[in-house]
Design a protein around this motif. Sequence first.
Motif, PDB file in Angstrom:
ATOM      1  N   ALA A   1      53.952  32.935  50.694  1.00  0.00           N
ATOM      2  CA  ALA A   1      53.577  34.264  51.178  1.00  0.00           C
ATOM      3  C   ALA A   1      52.362  34.204  52.088  1.00  0.00           C
ATOM      4  CB  ALA A   1      53.285  35.190  49.993  1.00  0.00           C
ATOM      5  N   ALA A   2      52.353  35.139  53.041  1.00  0.00           N
ATOM      6  CA  ALA A   2      51.187  35.394  53.881  1.00  0.00           C
ATOM      7  C   ALA A   2      50.531  36.668  53.367  1.00  0.00           C
ATOM      8  CB  ALA A   2      51.603  35.575  55.336  1.00  0.00           C
ATOM      9  N   VAL A   3      49.235  36.605  53.085  1.00  0.00           N
ATOM     10  CA  VAL A   3      48.498  37.768  52.592  1.00  0.00           C
ATOM     11  C   VAL A   3      47.598  38.281  53.706  1.00  0.00           C
ATOM     12  CG1 VAL A   3      46.826  38.617  50.905  1.00  0.00           C
ATOM     13  CG2 VAL A   3      48.535  36.918  50.223  1.00  0.00           C
ATOM     14  N   ALA A   4      47.757  39.555  54.067  1.00  0.00           N
ATOM     15  CA  ALA A   4      46.874  40.176  55.058  1.00  0.00           C
ATOM     16  C   ALA A   4      45.537  40.450  54.376  1.00  0.00           C
ATOM     17  CB  ALA A   4      47.492  41.462  55.585  1.00  0.00           C
ATOM     18  N   LEU A   5      44.514  39.704  54.768  1.00  0.00           N
ATOM     19  CA  LEU A   5      43.203  39.777  54.116  1.00  0.00           C
ATOM     20  C   LEU A   5      42.230  40.545  55.002  1.00  0.00           C
ATOM     21  CD1 LEU A   5      41.247  38.836  51.824  1.00  0.00           C
ATOM     22  CD2 LEU A   5      40.743  36.853  53.272  1.00  0.00           C
ATOM     23  N   SER A   6      41.921  41.774  54.611  1.00  0.00           N
ATOM     24  CA  SER A   6      40.933  42.553  55.359  1.00  0.00           C
ATOM     25  C   SER A   6      39.521  42.155  54.962  1.00  0.00           C
ATOM     26  CB  SER A   6      41.134  44.046  55.093  1.00  0.00           C
ATOM     27  OG  SER A   6      40.801  44.351  53.744  1.00  0.00           O
TER      28      SER A   6
ATOM     29  N   VAL B   1      50.516  29.724  49.869  1.00  0.00           N
ATOM     30  CA  VAL B   1      49.978  31.060  50.143  1.00  0.00           C
ATOM     31  C   VAL B   1      48.863  30.906  51.169  1.00  0.00           C
ATOM     32  CG1 VAL B   1      48.686  33.017  49.204  1.00  0.00           C
ATOM     33  CG2 VAL B   1      50.560  32.004  47.885  1.00  0.00           C
ATOM     34  N   ALA B   2      48.938  31.674  52.238  1.00  0.00           N
ATOM     35  CA  ALA B   2      47.908  31.632  53.276  1.00  0.00           C
ATOM     36  C   ALA B   2      47.446  33.049  53.576  1.00  0.00           C
ATOM     37  CB  ALA B   2      48.445  30.972  54.551  1.00  0.00           C
ATOM     38  N   ALA B   3      46.163  33.179  53.909  1.00  0.00           N
ATOM     39  CA  ALA B   3      45.596  34.482  54.261  1.00  0.00           C
ATOM     40  C   ALA B   3      45.499  34.606  55.777  1.00  0.00           C
ATOM     41  CB  ALA B   3      44.217  34.641  53.635  1.00  0.00           C
ATOM     42  N   PHE B   4      45.726  35.824  56.270  1.00  0.00           N
ATOM     43  CA  PHE B   4      45.623  36.114  57.699  1.00  0.00           C
ATOM     44  C   PHE B   4      44.692  37.307  57.881  1.00  0.00           C
ATOM     45  CE2 PHE B   4      49.443  33.701  57.304  1.00  0.00           C
ATOM     46  CZ  PHE B   4      49.572  32.989  58.490  1.00  0.00           C
ATOM     47  N   HIS B   5      43.651  37.113  58.679  1.00  0.00           N
ATOM     48  CA  HIS B   5      42.716  38.202  58.968  1.00  0.00           C
ATOM     49  C   HIS B   5      42.892  38.628  60.417  1.00  0.00           C
ATOM     50  CE1 HIS B   5      39.104  40.675  58.689  1.00  0.00           C
ATOM     51  NE2 HIS B   5      38.751  40.194  59.861  1.00  0.00           N
ATOM     52  N   LEU B   6      43.044  39.938  60.624  1.00  0.00           N
ATOM     53  CA  LEU B   6      43.285  40.489  61.954  1.00  0.00           C
ATOM     54  C   LEU B   6      41.960  40.855  62.605  1.00  0.00           C
ATOM     55  CD1 LEU B   6      46.224  42.674  60.711  1.00  0.00           C
ATOM     56  CD2 LEU B   6      46.456  40.759  62.295  1.00  0.00           C
ATOM     57  N   VAL B   7      41.672  40.220  63.730  1.00  0.00           N
ATOM     58  CA  VAL B   7      40.431  40.464  64.463  1.00  0.00           C
ATOM     59  C   VAL B   7      40.747  41.385  65.637  1.00  0.00           C
ATOM     60  CG1 VAL B   7      38.497  39.429  65.700  1.00  0.00           C
ATOM     61  CG2 VAL B   7      39.604  38.173  63.825  1.00  0.00           C
ATOM     62  N   THR B   8      40.211  42.612  65.602  1.00  0.00           N
ATOM     63  CA  THR B   8      40.455  43.586  66.666  1.00  0.00           C
ATOM     64  C   THR B   8      39.181  44.374  66.924  1.00  0.00           C
ATOM     65  OG1 THR B   8      41.030  45.587  65.414  1.00  0.00           O
ATOM     66  CG2 THR B   8      42.744  43.896  65.607  1.00  0.00           C
ATOM     67  N   SER B   9      39.191  45.140  68.004  1.00  0.00           N
ATOM     68  CA  SER B   9      38.049  45.996  68.320  1.00  0.00           C
ATOM     69  C   SER B   9      37.989  47.217  67.410  1.00  0.00           C
ATOM     70  CB  SER B   9      38.126  46.454  69.781  1.00  0.00           C
ATOM     71  OG  SER B   9      39.319  47.194  70.007  1.00  0.00           O
TER      72      SER B   9
ATOM     73  N   GLY C   1      38.907  29.475  47.819  1.00  0.00           N
ATOM     74  CA  GLY C   1      39.548  28.221  48.198  1.00  0.00           C
ATOM     75  C   GLY C   1      40.860  28.435  48.920  1.00  0.00           C
ATOM     76  N   ALA C   2      40.953  29.534  49.674  1.00  0.00           N
ATOM     77  CA  ALA C   2      42.215  29.913  50.306  1.00  0.00           C
ATOM     78  C   ALA C   2      42.275  29.459  51.757  1.00  0.00           C
ATOM     79  CB  ALA C   2      42.395  31.429  50.242  1.00  0.00           C
ATOM     80  N   GLU C   3      43.475  29.160  52.198  1.00  0.00           N
ATOM     81  CA  GLU C   3      43.742  28.873  53.609  1.00  0.00           C
ATOM     82  C   GLU C   3      43.629  30.186  54.387  1.00  0.00           C
ATOM     83  OE1 GLU C   3      47.704  27.637  56.227  1.00  0.00           O
ATOM     84  OE2 GLU C   3      47.630  27.174  54.081  1.00  0.00           O
ATOM     85  N   LEU C   4      42.876  30.173  55.493  1.00  0.00           N
ATOM     86  CA  LEU C   4      42.639  31.409  56.241  1.00  0.00           C
ATOM     87  C   LEU C   4      42.892  31.195  57.727  1.00  0.00           C
ATOM     88  CD1 LEU C   4      41.578  34.340  56.472  1.00  0.00           C
ATOM     89  CD2 LEU C   4      39.263  33.386  56.630  1.00  0.00           C
ATOM     90  N   HIS C   5      43.630  32.136  58.326  1.00  0.00           N
ATOM     91  CA  HIS C   5      43.895  32.120  59.760  1.00  0.00           C
ATOM     92  C   HIS C   5      43.400  33.435  60.361  1.00  0.00           C
ATOM     93  CE1 HIS C   5      46.645  28.655  59.306  1.00  0.00           C
ATOM     94  NE2 HIS C   5      46.938  29.235  58.150  1.00  0.00           N
ATOM     95  N   PHE C   6      42.795  33.360  61.545  1.00  0.00           N
ATOM     96  CA  PHE C   6      42.358  34.552  62.264  1.00  0.00           C
ATOM     97  C   PHE C   6      43.349  34.841  63.388  1.00  0.00           C
ATOM     98  CE2 PHE C   6      38.343  32.937  60.507  1.00  0.00           C
ATOM     99  CZ  PHE C   6      37.867  34.089  59.895  1.00  0.00           C
TER     100      PHE C   6
ATOM    101  N   TRP D   1      33.001  38.616  56.376  1.00  0.00           N
ATOM    102  CA  TRP D   1      33.221  38.758  54.941  1.00  0.00           C
ATOM    103  C   TRP D   1      34.555  38.147  54.524  1.00  0.00           C
ATOM    104  CZ3 TRP D   1      30.370  39.077  50.967  1.00  0.00           C
ATOM    105  CH2 TRP D   1      30.925  39.402  49.721  1.00  0.00           C
ATOM    106  N   ALA D   2      35.582  38.283  55.352  1.00  0.00           N
ATOM    107  CA  ALA D   2      36.876  37.663  55.042  1.00  0.00           C
ATOM    108  C   ALA D   2      36.726  36.151  54.909  1.00  0.00           C
ATOM    109  CB  ALA D   2      37.902  38.005  56.115  1.00  0.00           C
ATOM    110  N   ALA D   3      35.892  35.557  55.763  1.00  0.00           N
ATOM    111  CA  ALA D   3      35.658  34.114  55.682  1.00  0.00           C
ATOM    112  C   ALA D   3      34.964  33.748  54.372  1.00  0.00           C
ATOM    113  CB  ALA D   3      34.824  33.650  56.872  1.00  0.00           C
TER     114      ALA D   3
END
Length: 253
Positions: free
Chosen positions: A12-17, A37-45, A63-68, A54-56
């Motif tokens: 699963a991909a978790v949308a991490l705010s 399981v990987a986390a995805f953080h959405l970077v927007t204006s 200890g989670a994998e995180l993608h921006f 904070w997401a980082a």
Amino acid sequence: MEAALRRLEGGAAVALSGGVDSTLLLHLARRHVPGRVAAFHLVTSLQPATERRWAAVVAQRLGAELHFLHLDPLSVADVRANGPRRCYHCKRLLYGAVREQAAAAGLAHVLDGSNADDLDDDRPGLAALAELGVLHPLAEAGMGKGEIRRLAREAGLPGWNRPAQSCLATRIQVGQPLAPERMTLVERGEGVLRRFGVAPVRLRWGPAGFTLQVPPDYHPRLRDPALWGLLRRALEAAGVAPVDLDPRPRPSP
């Protein structure tokens, strides 16, 4: 909810705010979802800059994998126009990108931290997520904000008592176009207020200026002319003016 997560074969991909909802969801997903399981953080204006940092922190602590994912919602005309269905068009863009990245990474599911309290509101964005097949395990388990904070505290998760943040576009009066400079002023003004210990807080913009919304217990304090004058001068120095106090208290998150 743990049983439902264990049925999500294929990772699963978790949308991490960075908020407490998605933090708890990521924690539980890493414990119970079979596979990666990987986390995805959405970077927007449309998000305060503090949320990326904070997401980082959250991902590192868990200890989670995180993608921006860097995206520009203001490139979508229906988002810029800030009409009643702005959130629908924005979520289609943002979560469509998460779904694409999840598929490319071989992750079968996309999870979002919406909770049961969110279902009580009129949220066009939830319709967009449903169309994209995004799952809401917390909401589906009937978990509201109070229970989520309690479970996060018991699990020792970072930010369990952190004030909720929301999209900066929600601070701009519906029907008024989203301009980056307006949201920058809102973010700057809310930062000033937090430095004075006023939190949680929402600073909203309309053609007549800015309106400050705070929880009920702040109203007696802010009616003190000396304190209110101090806050207004600090906000004016940051370019945030004119500012009025909304007589309707904002509920605590």
